[in-house]
Design a protein around this motif. Structure first.
Motif, PDB file in Angstrom:
ATOM      1  N   TYR A 294       0.838  -1.201   0.000  1.00 56.26           N
ATOM      2  CA  TYR A 294       0.000   0.000   0.000  1.00 56.26           C
ATOM      3  C   TYR A 294       0.874   1.252   0.000  1.00 56.26           C
ATOM      4  CZ  TYR A 294      -3.219   3.592   1.602  1.00 56.26           C
ATOM      5  OH  TYR A 294      -3.940   4.744   1.723  1.00 56.26           O
ATOM      6  N   ALA A 295       1.938   1.251   0.830  1.00 53.22           N
ATOM      7  CA  ALA A 295       2.826   2.405   0.919  1.00 53.22           C
ATOM      8  C   ALA A 295       3.502   2.673  -0.422  1.00 53.22           C
ATOM      9  CB  ALA A 295       3.876   2.171   2.004  1.00 53.22           C
ATOM     10  N   ARG A 296       3.962   1.610  -1.099  1.00 47.09           N
ATOM     11  CA  ARG A 296       4.595   1.784  -2.409  1.00 47.09           C
ATOM     12  C   ARG A 296       3.605   2.368  -3.416  1.00 47.09           C
ATOM     13  NH1 ARG A 296       6.980  -3.720  -1.611  1.00 47.09           N
ATOM     14  NH2 ARG A 296       9.164  -3.454  -1.038  1.00 47.09           N
ATOM     15  N   LEU A 297       2.383   1.836  -3.427  1.00 53.02           N
ATOM     16  CA  LEU A 297       1.370   2.308  -4.371  1.00 53.02           C
ATOM     17  C   LEU A 297       1.014   3.766  -4.094  1.00 53.02           C
ATOM     18  CD1 LEU A 297      -0.569   1.648  -6.676  1.00 53.02           C
ATOM     19  CD2 LEU A 297      -2.210   0.816  -4.975  1.00 53.02           C
ATOM     20  N   GLU A 298       0.858   4.097  -2.816  1.00 47.53           N
ATOM     21  CA  GLU A 298       0.548   5.480  -2.448  1.00 47.53           C
ATOM     22  C   GLU A 298       1.643   6.431  -2.919  1.00 47.53           C
ATOM     23  OE1 GLU A 298      -0.472   8.015   1.617  1.00 47.53           O
ATOM     24  OE2 GLU A 298       0.721   6.198   1.706  1.00 47.53           O
ATOM     25  N   ALA A 299       2.907   6.044  -2.688  1.00 54.38           N
ATOM     26  CA  ALA A 299       4.024   6.897  -3.095  1.00 54.38           C
ATOM     27  C   ALA A 299       4.093   7.040  -4.610  1.00 54.38           C
ATOM     28  CB  ALA A 299       5.336   6.328  -2.555  1.00 54.38           C
ATOM     29  N   LEU A 300       3.857   5.957  -5.350  1.00 52.74           N
ATOM     30  CA  LEU A 300       3.914   6.013  -6.814  1.00 52.74           C
ATOM     31  C   LEU A 300       2.825   6.923  -7.389  1.00 52.74           C
ATOM     32  CD1 LEU A 300       4.658   2.277  -7.691  1.00 52.74           C
ATOM     33  CD2 LEU A 300       6.161   4.237  -8.116  1.00 52.74           C
ATOM     34  N   ILE A 301       1.610   6.814  -6.857  1.00 54.14           N
ATOM     35  CA  ILE A 301       0.516   7.656  -7.337  1.00 54.14           C
ATOM     36  C   ILE A 301       0.801   9.128  -7.040  1.00 54.14           C
ATOM     37  CG2 ILE A 301      -1.917   8.244  -6.947  1.00 54.14           C
ATOM     38  CD1 ILE A 301      -2.424   5.244  -6.499  1.00 54.14           C
ATOM     39  N   PHE A 302       1.297   9.391  -5.835  1.00 54.33           N
ATOM     40  CA  PHE A 302       1.622  10.765  -5.460  1.00 54.33           C
ATOM     41  C   PHE A 302       2.725  11.318  -6.360  1.00 54.33           C
ATOM     42  CE2 PHE A 302       3.688  14.082  -3.042  1.00 54.33           C
ATOM     43  CZ  PHE A 302       2.635  14.770  -2.454  1.00 54.33           C
ATOM     44  N   MET A 303       3.772  10.506  -6.585  1.00 56.06           N
ATOM     45  CA  MET A 303       4.880  10.956  -7.439  1.00 56.06           C
ATOM     46  C   MET A 303       4.400  11.248  -8.856  1.00 56.06           C
ATOM     47  SD  MET A 303       7.835   8.299  -6.130  1.00 56.06           S
ATOM     48  CE  MET A 303       8.847   8.569  -7.581  1.00 56.06           C
ATOM     49  N   HIS A 304       3.509  10.402  -9.392  1.00 52.44           N
ATOM     50  CA  HIS A 304       2.994  10.604 -10.746  1.00 52.44           C
ATOM     51  C   HIS A 304       2.310  11.969 -10.851  1.00 52.44           C
ATOM     52  CE1 HIS A 304       0.856  10.005 -14.515  1.00 52.44           C
ATOM     53  NE2 HIS A 304      -0.282  10.265 -13.875  1.00 52.44           N
ATOM     54  N   ARG A 305       1.427  12.266  -9.907  1.00 54.93           N
ATOM     55  CA  ARG A 305       0.734  13.554  -9.937  1.00 54.93           C
ATOM     56  C   ARG A 305       1.690  14.715  -9.712  1.00 54.93           C
ATOM     57  NH1 ARG A 305      -3.837  14.003 -12.708  1.00 54.93           N
ATOM     58  NH2 ARG A 305      -5.266  12.274 -12.259  1.00 54.93           N
ATOM     59  N   LEU A 306       2.650  14.512  -8.841  1.00 50.88           N
ATOM     60  CA  LEU A 306       3.589  15.582  -8.506  1.00 50.88           C
ATOM     61  C   LEU A 306       4.449  15.972  -9.707  1.00 50.88           C
ATOM     62  CD1 LEU A 306       4.693  17.276  -6.056  1.00 50.88           C
ATOM     63  CD2 LEU A 306       6.440  15.511  -5.837  1.00 50.88           C
ATOM     64  N   VAL A 307       5.068  14.982 -10.344  1.00 57.26           N
ATOM     65  CA  VAL A 307       6.019  15.298 -11.416  1.00 57.26           C
ATOM     66  C   VAL A 307       5.337  15.713 -12.718  1.00 57.26           C
ATOM     67  CG1 VAL A 307       7.759  13.757 -10.433  1.00 57.26           C
ATOM     68  CG2 VAL A 307       6.208  12.886 -12.185  1.00 57.26           C
ATOM     69  N   THR A 308       4.052  15.358 -12.889  1.00 55.79           N
ATOM     70  CA  THR A 308       3.352  15.761 -14.111  1.00 55.79           C
ATOM     71  C   THR A 308       2.640  17.106 -13.959  1.00 55.79           C
ATOM     72  OG1 THR A 308       1.391  14.470 -13.452  1.00 55.79           O
ATOM     73  CG2 THR A 308       3.000  13.396 -14.913  1.00 55.79           C
ATOM     74  N   LYS A 309       2.465  17.597 -12.741  1.00 57.27           N
ATOM     75  CA  LYS A 309       1.730  18.841 -12.523  1.00 57.27           C
ATOM     76  C   LYS A 309       2.573  19.988 -11.974  1.00 57.27           C
ATOM     77  CE  LYS A 309      -2.393  17.180 -13.586  1.00 57.27           C
ATOM     78  NZ  LYS A 309      -3.199  17.718 -14.716  1.00 57.27           N
ATOM     79  N   PHE A 310       3.752  19.686 -11.416  1.00 60.65           N
ATOM     80  CA  PHE A 310       4.504  20.719 -10.719  1.00 60.65           C
ATOM     81  C   PHE A 310       5.991  20.682 -11.084  1.00 60.65           C
ATOM     82  CE2 PHE A 310       0.878  19.717  -8.067  1.00 60.65           C
ATOM     83  CZ  PHE A 310       0.416  20.968  -7.658  1.00 60.65           C
ATOM     84  N   LYS A 311       6.617  21.850 -10.897  1.00 58.77           N
ATOM     85  CA  LYS A 311       8.069  21.961 -10.862  1.00 58.77           C
ATOM     86  C   LYS A 311       8.405  22.620  -9.535  1.00 58.77           C
ATOM     87  CE  LYS A 311       8.885  22.402 -15.841  1.00 58.77           C
ATOM     88  NZ  LYS A 311       9.439  23.257 -16.925  1.00 58.77           N
ATOM     89  N   TRP A 312       9.508  22.241  -8.930  1.00 58.16           N
ATOM     90  CA  TRP A 312       9.838  22.788  -7.619  1.00 58.16           C
ATOM     91  C   TRP A 312      11.336  22.729  -7.386  1.00 58.16           C
ATOM     92  CZ3 TRP A 312       8.213  17.991  -8.631  1.00 58.16           C
ATOM     93  CH2 TRP A 312       8.884  16.909  -8.046  1.00 58.16           C
ATOM     94  N   GLU A 313      11.763  23.468  -6.394  1.00 53.24           N
ATOM     95  CA  GLU A 313      13.171  23.449  -5.986  1.00 53.24           C
ATOM     96  C   GLU A 313      13.237  23.615  -4.480  1.00 53.24           C
ATOM     97  OE1 GLU A 313      14.100  28.213  -6.620  1.00 53.24           O
ATOM     98  OE2 GLU A 313      15.002  26.717  -7.947  1.00 53.24           O
ATOM     99  N   ARG A 314      14.336  23.174  -3.910  1.00 52.24           N
ATOM    100  CA  ARG A 314      14.511  23.295  -2.466  1.00 52.24           C
ATOM    101  C   ARG A 314      14.949  24.711  -2.116  1.00 52.24           C
ATOM    102  NH1 ARG A 314      18.031  19.193   0.606  1.00 52.24           N
ATOM    103  NH2 ARG A 314      18.559  17.923  -1.177  1.00 52.24           N
ATOM    104  N   LEU A 315      14.211  25.368  -1.221  1.00 47.97           N
ATOM    105  CA  LEU A 315      14.583  26.710  -0.812  1.00 47.97           C
ATOM    106  C   LEU A 315      15.835  26.696   0.061  1.00 47.97           C
ATOM    107  CD1 LEU A 315      11.087  28.269   0.037  1.00 47.97           C
ATOM    108  CD2 LEU A 315      12.462  28.552  -2.028  1.00 47.97           C
ATOM    109  N   ASN A 316      16.006  25.633   0.836  1.00 53.09           N
ATOM    110  CA  ASN A 316      17.181  25.517   1.700  1.00 53.09           C
ATOM    111  C   ASN A 316      17.907  24.220   1.347  1.00 53.09           C
ATOM    112  OD1 ASN A 316      19.119  25.393   3.676  1.00 53.09           O
ATOM    113  ND2 ASN A 316      17.695  25.325   5.404  1.00 53.09           N
TER     114      ASN A 316
END
Length: 299
Positions: free
Chosen positions: A264-286
Motif C-alpha cells: 500500500y505504501a509503495r502504491l501510495e508513493a507512486l501515485i503521489f509521485m505521478h501527480r507531482l512530477v506531471t503537474k509541478f516543478k519545484w526546488e529546495r529553498l534551503n
C-alpha cells in the motif's frame, strides 16, 4: 597474632582466590562471552547518545561507530534502561527476522508500550496483533489494492491542491526528488525495531541471555559501502537485475513482522509521485536543510 603468620595466612587466602578464579575461568565455555560494547552511565546508559545522533541528523553514526569499534556483527549498549544487543549487517537482520517467536519476541520501551496496550493486557494485545497480521494481507496485497487506485489518485490530487501534510516517505520523495536519490534507502521511515530475547541463545559466538533486548537497525546496511558502494550517491541501477543482497535493504523490516502495509505504501508513493512530477516543478529553498530523526526522520 604473629605478623609473619598473618602475612602467610593472607597470602594463602589470595592464592586460593586466584586459583579458584582461573579454574572457573578455564571451565567457562567460549559461547558464554557477551557481545562487546559499552553500556554507558548507570540507568541512563547510552540513551542520550542514541537520541542525540538523530537530533544531529546523523542517526547512522550511533550504529556505524560502534560497529567499527566493537564488532561488525553484534555489539552491546544500553537504551531506555535496558541492556540491548544491536544486531548488524544482512546476517543480523536475517537472524532476527527468521527467529521471530522462536528466540525473540516483540518489545517496545515502556513509554511507547503504554500507548498501545493501555486498555488491554500484554497477552491480549499480542494475540490481537497476530490476528490482524493474518487478516490484513488479504486486503493489502497488490491484487486487492488495484481497485483502489482511482480513489487514491483522487485523494493525492486533493492533497496537492490544499494540504501538504502527508506520510514520512512521501515527504522525503518531495525533499529528495530535487536531487533525486533513492528515498527509502537514505531515509527509511523508521530506524529499526526492538525485540526481546525469550530464551538464551548464541549469535556470532556471543551469548544473548533471556530478557536482554535486541535491536536491528537499517543503518547497519543501508549506508554500508559493502552492500551499497558510494552509499550517499544516487544510483538507481542498484535496484536493477537481482537488486541488493537479501536482508540488506529493509525499510519495511522482514520476516513475520514485516510491515503489512508495504505494498500500500509503495502504491501510495507512486501515485503521489505521478501527480507531482506531471503537474509541478519545484526546488529546495534551503539546499542544506538538516534532517533530524526522532521516531521518524523529519525535515
Amino acid at each position: 597474632m604473629d605478623p609473619t603468620l598473618s602475612c602467610l595466612l593472607l597470602f594463602g587466602l589470595l592464592y586460593a582466590s586466584f586459583s579458584l578464579f582461573f579454574i572457573f575461568r578455564k571451565k567457562s565455555p567460549r559461547d558464554q562471552r557477551f557481545p562487546p560494547g559499552n553500556t554507558g552511565w548507570p540507568f541512563i546508559g547510552e540513551s542520550l547518545q542514541f537520541v542525540t545522533s538523530g537530533w544531529n541528523g546523523t542517526p547512522d553514526k550511533f550504529v556505524r561507530q560502534r560497529m567499527d569499534k566493537f564488532s561488525p556483527e553484534v555489539f552491546k549498549t544500553s537504551i531506555a534502561g535496558e541492556t540491548v544487543a544491536v544486531f548488524c549487517g544482512a546476517s543480523g537482520n536475517k537472524f532476527l527476522f527468521s527467529n521471530e517467536n522462536k528466540l525473540v519476541g516483540s518489545w517496545w520501551p515502556p513509554t511507547i508500550d503504554k500507548i498501545s496496550t493501555a486498555k488491554n493486557s500484554e497477552t491480549n494485545a499480542t494475540l490481537m496483533a497476530r490476528k490482524m497480521r493474518r487478516i490484513l494481507p488479504e486486503f493489502l496485497k497488490p491484487e486487492a489494492l488495484q481497485k483502489y487506485v482511482p480513489i487514491m489518485d483522487r485523494m493525492a490530487m486533493q492533497h496537492l491542491e490544499r494540504d501538504w501534510s502527508v506520510t514520512t516517505a512521501i515527504t522525503f520523495v518531495v525533499y529528495y526528488l530535487a536531487d533525486h536519490p533513492d528515498v527509502l534507502r537514505l531515509q527509511p521511515p523508521a530506524p529499526g525495531t526492538f525485540r526481546q530475547a525469550i530464551t538464551d541463545f548464541t549469535y556470532a559466538g556471543f551469548k544473548i541471555p533471556k530478557g536482554w533486548k535486541a535491536f536491528w537497525s537499517v543503518y547497519s546496511t543501508h549506508k554500508d559501502p559493502n552492500y551499497f558502494p558510494n552509499p550517499e550517491k544516487f544510483d538507481p541501477s542498484r535496484f536493477e537485475g537481482n537488486g541488493p543482497l537479501p536482508f540488506s535493504f529493509v525499510p519495511f523490516g522482514g520476516g513475520p513482522r514485516m510491515c503489512p502495509g508495504r505494498e500500500y505504501a509503495r502504491l501510495e508513493a507512486l501515485i503521489f509521485m505521478h501527480r507531482l512530477v506531471t503537474k509541478f516543478k519545484w526546488e529546495r529553498l534551503n539546499p542544506n536543510e538538516k534532517i533530524i530523526t526522532e521516531l521518524s526522520p523529519v525535515p
